[in-house]
Design a protein around this motif. Structure first.
Motif, PDB file in Angstrom:
ATOM      1  N   THR A   3       5.963   3.033  11.450  1.00 21.39           N
ATOM      2  CA  THR A   3       5.144   2.190  10.590  1.00 21.39           C
ATOM      3  C   THR A   3       5.877   1.977   9.282  1.00 21.39           C
ATOM      4  O   THR A   3       6.357   2.921   8.668  1.00 21.39           O
ATOM      5  N   THR A   5       5.920   0.528   5.331  1.00 20.08           N
ATOM      6  CA  THR A   5       5.054   0.221   4.205  1.00 20.08           C
ATOM      7  C   THR A   5       5.419  -1.184   3.793  1.00 20.08           C
ATOM      8  O   THR A   5       6.545  -1.443   3.381  1.00 20.08           O
ATOM      9  N   THR A   6       4.483  -2.095   3.954  1.00 20.59           N
ATOM     10  CA  THR A   6       4.811  -3.486   3.676  1.00 20.59           C
ATOM     11  C   THR A   6       4.272  -3.922   2.335  1.00 20.59           C
ATOM     12  O   THR A   6       3.197  -3.530   1.914  1.00 20.59           O
ATOM     13  N   ASP A   7       5.036  -4.736   1.681  1.00 19.73           N
ATOM     14  CA  ASP A   7       4.686  -5.330   0.410  1.00 19.73           C
ATOM     15  C   ASP A   7       4.493  -6.815   0.699  1.00 19.73           C
ATOM     16  O   ASP A   7       5.423  -7.464   1.163  1.00 19.73           O
ATOM     17  N   GLU A  11       6.948 -10.229   2.647  1.00 17.04           N
ATOM     18  CA  GLU A  11       6.685 -11.208   3.710  1.00 17.04           C
ATOM     19  C   GLU A  11       6.818 -12.630   3.186  1.00 17.04           C
ATOM     20  O   GLU A  11       7.396 -13.487   3.833  1.00 17.04           O
ATOM     21  N   ALA A  39       4.537  -9.973  11.143  1.00 21.93           N
ATOM     22  CA  ALA A  39       4.262  -9.685   9.732  1.00 21.93           C
ATOM     23  C   ALA A  39       4.495 -10.922   8.870  1.00 21.93           C
ATOM     24  O   ALA A  39       3.667 -11.269   8.023  1.00 21.93           O
ATOM     25  N   ILE A  93      11.387  -6.107   7.989  1.00 26.15           N
ATOM     26  CA  ILE A  93      10.124  -6.842   8.066  1.00 26.15           C
ATOM     27  C   ILE A  93      10.111  -7.824   9.227  1.00 26.15           C
ATOM     28  O   ILE A  93       9.061  -8.102   9.801  1.00 26.15           O
ATOM     29  N   THR A  96       8.569  -6.211  12.315  1.00 29.56           N
ATOM     30  CA  THR A  96       7.321  -5.536  12.007  1.00 29.56           C
ATOM     31  C   THR A  96       6.139  -6.363  12.491  1.00 29.56           C
ATOM     32  O   THR A  96       6.116  -7.580  12.314  1.00 29.56           O
ATOM     33  N   ASP A  99       0.264  -5.165  11.861  1.00 26.91           N
ATOM     34  CA  ASP A  99      -0.331  -3.908  11.412  1.00 26.91           C
ATOM     35  C   ASP A  99       0.665  -2.994  10.706  1.00 26.91           C
ATOM     36  O   ASP A  99       0.330  -1.871  10.343  1.00 26.91           O
ATOM     37  N   GLY A 100       1.893  -3.452  10.549  1.00 17.84           N
ATOM     38  CA  GLY A 100       2.901  -2.654   9.850  1.00 17.84           C
ATOM     39  C   GLY A 100       3.763  -1.777  10.734  1.00 17.84           C
ATOM     40  O   GLY A 100       4.577  -1.016  10.237  1.00 17.84           O
TER      41      GLY A 100
END
Length: 139
Positions: A3, A5-7, A11, A39, A93, A96, A99-100
């Motif tokens: 998983t 951690t997306t910012d 995206e 993502a 990303i 991805t 949902d991350g």
């Protein structure tokens, strides 16, 4: 899969790069690029929901309107080399989901071979999508 951690700004930054690659391909007479990242596509769906924001974003990154259209397929992603030439290696990303979760297998394959083989559900087209011919009806 791991998983990430997306910012959300990551995206959107990648969506902007995708739009830039898209118009270069379209202007060169090539096929529109395949959107294979859930993502990044989620960010696109979010901005499409606000037409003025979507148009402003497209004008900023593509210099024109770009519509989001269904374009399903599976295979090699044709625009990776153009992206790498302009921006370097694809970041995580792109691998991805919404949902991350990172598809580590696909990411590793890309890092080892430089190729991406994936499924996609949409792509950009010039304009606002109003000029598209609907799919044939078989009634």
């Amino acid at each position: 899969m791991s998983t990430a951690t997306t910012d959300p700004s990551a995206e959107l930054a990648e969506l902007g790069r995708f739009f830039t690659i898209a118009v270069r391909r379209i202007d060169a007479g090539e096929s529109a690029p395949e959107m294979f990242s859930a993502a990044v596509d989620t960010a696109w769906h979010t901005i499409v929901a606000e037409p003025a924001a979507h148009e402003a974003f497209a004008l900023q990154h593509a210099g024109r309107r770009l519509a989001h259209v269904e374009s399903k397929g599976f295979g090699p992603i044709t625009w990776v080399a153009a992206y790498e030439e302009a921006y370097g290696a694809l970041p995580e990303i792109w691998f991805t989901d919404a949902d991350g979760a990172v598809n580590t297998e696909a990411l590793t394959r890309y890092r080892e071979t430089g190729t991406v083989i994936a499924e996609w559900n949409c792509s950009p087209v010039p304009g606002d999508g109003d000029d598209l011919t609907p799919a044939a009806s078989y009634l």
